[in-house]
Design a protein around this motif. Structure first.
Motif, PDB file in Angstrom:
ATOM      1  N   ALA A 175       0.856  -1.187   0.000  1.00 15.65           N
ATOM      2  CA  ALA A 175       0.000   0.000   0.000  1.00 15.65           C
ATOM      3  C   ALA A 175       0.891   1.235   0.000  1.00 15.65           C
ATOM      4  CB  ALA A 175      -0.906   0.014   1.218  1.00 15.65           C
ATOM      5  N   PRO A 176       0.672   2.171  -0.903  1.00 13.32           N
ATOM      6  CA  PRO A 176       1.515   3.378  -0.928  1.00 13.32           C
ATOM      7  C   PRO A 176       1.289   4.227   0.316  1.00 13.32           C
ATOM      8  CG  PRO A 176      -0.335   3.590  -2.436  1.00 13.32           C
ATOM      9  CD  PRO A 176      -0.345   2.182  -1.951  1.00 13.32           C
ATOM     10  N   GLN A 177       2.302   4.973   0.684  1.00 10.47           N
ATOM     11  CA  GLN A 177       2.197   5.817   1.876  1.00 10.47           C
ATOM     12  C   GLN A 177       1.096   6.858   1.751  1.00 10.47           C
ATOM     13  OE1 GLN A 177       5.974   7.482   3.128  1.00 10.47           O
ATOM     14  NE2 GLN A 177       7.071   5.584   2.669  1.00 10.47           N
ATOM     15  N   TRP A 178       0.850   7.350   0.523  1.00 15.32           N
ATOM     16  CA  TRP A 178      -0.177   8.381   0.385  1.00 15.32           C
ATOM     17  C   TRP A 178      -1.563   7.857   0.762  1.00 15.32           C
ATOM     18  CZ3 TRP A 178      -3.897   6.790  -2.866  1.00 15.32           C
ATOM     19  CH2 TRP A 178      -3.562   6.015  -3.975  1.00 15.32           C
ATOM     20  N   ALA A 179      -1.813   6.570   0.521  1.00 11.77           N
ATOM     21  CA  ALA A 179      -3.107   6.004   0.898  1.00 11.77           C
ATOM     22  C   ALA A 179      -3.276   6.029   2.412  1.00 11.77           C
ATOM     23  CB  ALA A 179      -3.243   4.583   0.358  1.00 11.77           C
ATOM     24  N   CYS A 180      -2.230   5.624   3.116  1.00 15.31           N
ATOM     25  CA  CYS A 180      -2.267   5.667   4.579  1.00 15.31           C
ATOM     26  C   CYS A 180      -2.384   7.107   5.065  1.00 15.31           C
ATOM     27  CB  CYS A 180      -1.011   5.016   5.154  1.00 15.31           C
ATOM     28  SG  CYS A 180      -0.765   3.308   4.650  1.00 15.31           S
ATOM     29  N   HIS A 181      -1.671   7.998   4.401  1.00 14.03           N
ATOM     30  CA  HIS A 181      -1.702   9.409   4.782  1.00 14.03           C
ATOM     31  C   HIS A 181      -3.115   9.986   4.638  1.00 14.03           C
ATOM     32  CE1 HIS A 181      -0.573  13.620   5.125  1.00 14.03           C
ATOM     33  NE2 HIS A 181      -1.038  13.849   3.914  1.00 14.03           N
ATOM     34  N   PHE A 182      -3.759   9.707   3.517  1.00 13.09           N
ATOM     35  CA  PHE A 182      -5.105  10.232   3.308  1.00 13.09           C
ATOM     36  C   PHE A 182      -6.098   9.676   4.324  1.00 13.09           C
ATOM     37  CE2 PHE A 182      -4.230  10.960  -1.490  1.00 13.09           C
ATOM     38  CZ  PHE A 182      -3.635  12.163  -1.203  1.00 13.09           C
ATOM     39  N   LEU A 183      -5.892   8.440   4.736  1.00 15.58           N
ATOM     40  CA  LEU A 183      -6.815   7.819   5.696  1.00 15.58           C
ATOM     41  C   LEU A 183      -6.588   8.315   7.119  1.00 15.58           C
ATOM     42  CD1 LEU A 183      -6.822   4.143   4.387  1.00 15.58           C
ATOM     43  CD2 LEU A 183      -8.763   5.720   4.381  1.00 15.58           C
ATOM     44  N   ALA A 268      -2.522  19.771  -6.060  1.00 12.40           N
ATOM     45  CA  ALA A 268      -2.360  19.512  -4.628  1.00 12.40           C
ATOM     46  C   ALA A 268      -2.430  18.021  -4.328  1.00 12.40           C
ATOM     47  CB  ALA A 268      -3.436  20.265  -3.845  1.00 12.40           C
ATOM     48  N   VAL A 269      -3.351  17.323  -4.978  1.00  6.97           N
ATOM     49  CA  VAL A 269      -3.465  15.881  -4.757  1.00  6.97           C
ATOM     50  C   VAL A 269      -2.214  15.166  -5.257  1.00  6.97           C
ATOM     51  CG1 VAL A 269      -4.773  13.798  -5.321  1.00  6.97           C
ATOM     52  CG2 VAL A 269      -5.986  15.935  -4.840  1.00  6.97           C
ATOM     53  N   LEU A 270      -1.757  15.520  -6.440  1.00 12.42           N
ATOM     54  CA  LEU A 270      -0.559  14.896  -6.984  1.00 12.42           C
ATOM     55  C   LEU A 270       0.665  15.179  -6.117  1.00 12.42           C
ATOM     56  CD1 LEU A 270      -1.047  15.628 -10.796  1.00 12.42           C
ATOM     57  CD2 LEU A 270      -1.085  13.377  -9.690  1.00 12.42           C
ATOM     58  N   GLU A 271       0.751  16.390  -5.564  1.00 10.52           N
ATOM     59  CA  GLU A 271       1.878  16.742  -4.712  1.00 10.52           C
ATOM     60  C   GLU A 271       1.890  15.889  -3.446  1.00 10.52           C
ATOM     61  OE1 GLU A 271       5.281  18.636  -3.110  1.00 10.52           O
ATOM     62  OE2 GLU A 271       4.510  18.281  -5.146  1.00 10.52           O
ATOM     63  N   GLU A 272       0.738  15.671  -2.846  1.00  6.72           N
ATOM     64  CA  GLU A 272       0.666  14.823  -1.655  1.00  6.72           C
ATOM     65  C   GLU A 272       1.041  13.382  -1.983  1.00  6.72           C
ATOM     66  OE1 GLU A 272       0.029  15.621   1.719  1.00  6.72           O
ATOM     67  OE2 GLU A 272       0.579  17.524   0.791  1.00  6.72           O
ATOM     68  N   MET A 273       0.624  12.915  -3.145  1.00  7.94           N
ATOM     69  CA  MET A 273       0.992  11.553  -3.566  1.00  7.94           C
ATOM     70  C   MET A 273       2.490  11.451  -3.817  1.00  7.94           C
ATOM     71  SD  MET A 273      -2.280  10.797  -6.036  1.00  7.94           S
ATOM     72  CE  MET A 273      -1.897   9.090  -6.373  1.00  7.94           C
ATOM     73  N   ARG A 274       3.079  12.498  -4.391  1.00  7.98           N
ATOM     74  CA  ARG A 274       4.515  12.505  -4.639  1.00  7.98           C
ATOM     75  C   ARG A 274       5.301  12.524  -3.332  1.00  7.98           C
ATOM     76  NH1 ARG A 274       8.687  15.468  -4.455  1.00  7.98           N
ATOM     77  NH2 ARG A 274       7.523  17.233  -3.577  1.00  7.98           N
ATOM     78  N   LYS A 275       4.822  13.294  -2.359  1.00  6.23           N
ATOM     79  CA  LYS A 275       5.517  13.415  -1.083  1.00  6.23           C
ATOM     80  C   LYS A 275       5.410  12.144  -0.235  1.00  6.23           C
ATOM     81  CE  LYS A 275       4.341  17.076   1.190  1.00  6.23           C
ATOM     82  NZ  LYS A 275       3.530  18.238   1.654  1.00  6.23           N
ATOM     83  N   HIS A 276       4.408  11.306  -0.525  1.00  3.06           N
ATOM     84  CA  HIS A 276       4.178  10.085   0.270  1.00  3.06           C
ATOM     85  C   HIS A 276       4.100   8.891  -0.679  1.00  3.06           C
ATOM     86  CE1 HIS A 276       3.262  12.568   3.817  1.00  3.06           C
ATOM     87  NE2 HIS A 276       2.576  13.337   2.986  1.00  3.06           N
ATOM     88  N   PRO A 277       5.220   8.500  -1.260  1.00  4.56           N
ATOM     89  CA  PRO A 277       5.199   7.443  -2.293  1.00  4.56           C
ATOM     90  C   PRO A 277       4.892   6.050  -1.730  1.00  4.56           C
ATOM     91  CG  PRO A 277       7.455   8.038  -1.761  1.00  4.56           C
ATOM     92  CD  PRO A 277       6.591   9.007  -1.025  1.00  4.56           C
TER      93      PRO A 277
END
Length: 277
Positions: A175-183, A268-277
């Protein structure tokens, strides 16, 4: 034949397919594709019956167009009948949200989209149990029933909703980090519906700022993409790269990850995904 007439025909066809799906709701068993325990991708006779109806209608009205569909009659492959990959090709998901459908959760839809030279130019997503029909045709706007819809024109803020499909695992099972981050963060509000198409058209309807699909296929993408684009939104892969024109040559059901986003939310969404791969 006018595009307005085509859109009306596809809308009527989606409703007809929805009635067939609904007739199976609550009384079908879960199968797996290829009838094998090696895959857990759900399917049912309802999917096949619904797709059968859609294909019959498309072949009758557009005999020279290509067709890509999630199912075939035996469950061992997709439907892929394309004489001209750069021509007109209909892309079908007879029931998007099959696991919801089989579990008795009333959040599933019919998707019918058209690619012309690899670009989505017409799309219908029919939310069956709510009787909500999302539709768009290139140059004619996006519609929910008789109401024209538009993506949100605001940036991401503390009230923003981000949709995310339930399966976010990559090819390695990670699971990518961005998924955990968003949750785990509480600013953006994460929602999971269990159907990529309904999550994406929520962006077109101005409900959500973004919708992320990791493991969807082409049939999860084309119809909602046509609607999101006509509603003023953006549809890219998960790194912000273009998906369309889509190369249909040798397409065999490969995954098509995508982000549908309101125009001021995409970066903004893409930036958060990039920062949390």
């Amino acid at each position: 034949m006018s595009t307005t007439q085509d859109l009306q025909f596809i809308s009527d066809l989606a409703r007809e397919a929805g009635r067939i799906a609904l007739s199976y709701f609550g009384r079908v068993e879960r199968l797996t594709k290829n009838n094998s325990a090696s895959t857990d991708e759900a399917v049912s006779e309802a999917d096949r019956a619904t797709q059968r109806t859609i294909i019959t209608g498309l072949r009758r009205r557009f005999p020279n167009d290509g067709i890509v569909g999630e199912e075939n009659e035996t469950g061992d492959a997709i439907t892929c009948e394309i004489s001209d990959p750069k021509g007109r090709v209909w892309v079908i998901d007879p029931i998007d949200g099959t696991n919801n459908f089989l579990s008795g959760l009333g959040c599933f839809c019919v998707c019918i989209g058209l690619l012309e030279a690899g670009v989505p130019t017409l799309g219908v997503v029919y939310d069956i149990t709510r009787d909500h029909l999302y539709a768009a045709c290139q140059g004619q706007g996006a519609w929910l029933g008789n109401r024209q819809i538009q993506c949100l024109q605001t940036p991401m803020d503390n009230a923003a909703i981000i949709m995310m499909t339930s399966n976010v695992l990559d090819k390695t099972g990670r699971a990518p980090q961005w998924a955990c981050h968003f949750l785990t963060q509480t600013n953006w509000k994460t929602r999971i519906l269990g159907t990529a198409a309904l999550e994406a058209v929520s962006v077109a309807a101005g409900v959500a700022h973004g919708a992320i699909t990791v493991n969807g296929k082409l049939w999860d993408c084309v119809a909602p993409a046509a609607i999101v684009l006509e509603a003023g939104g953006k549809v890219t892969d998960l790194k912000g790269n273009a998906i369309f024109p889509f190369d249909l040559r040798a397409y065999n059901g490969a995954k098509v990850p995508y982000l549908a986003a309101a125009p001021l939310a995409q970066a903004a969404v893409l930036e958060e995904m990039r920062k949390h791969p």
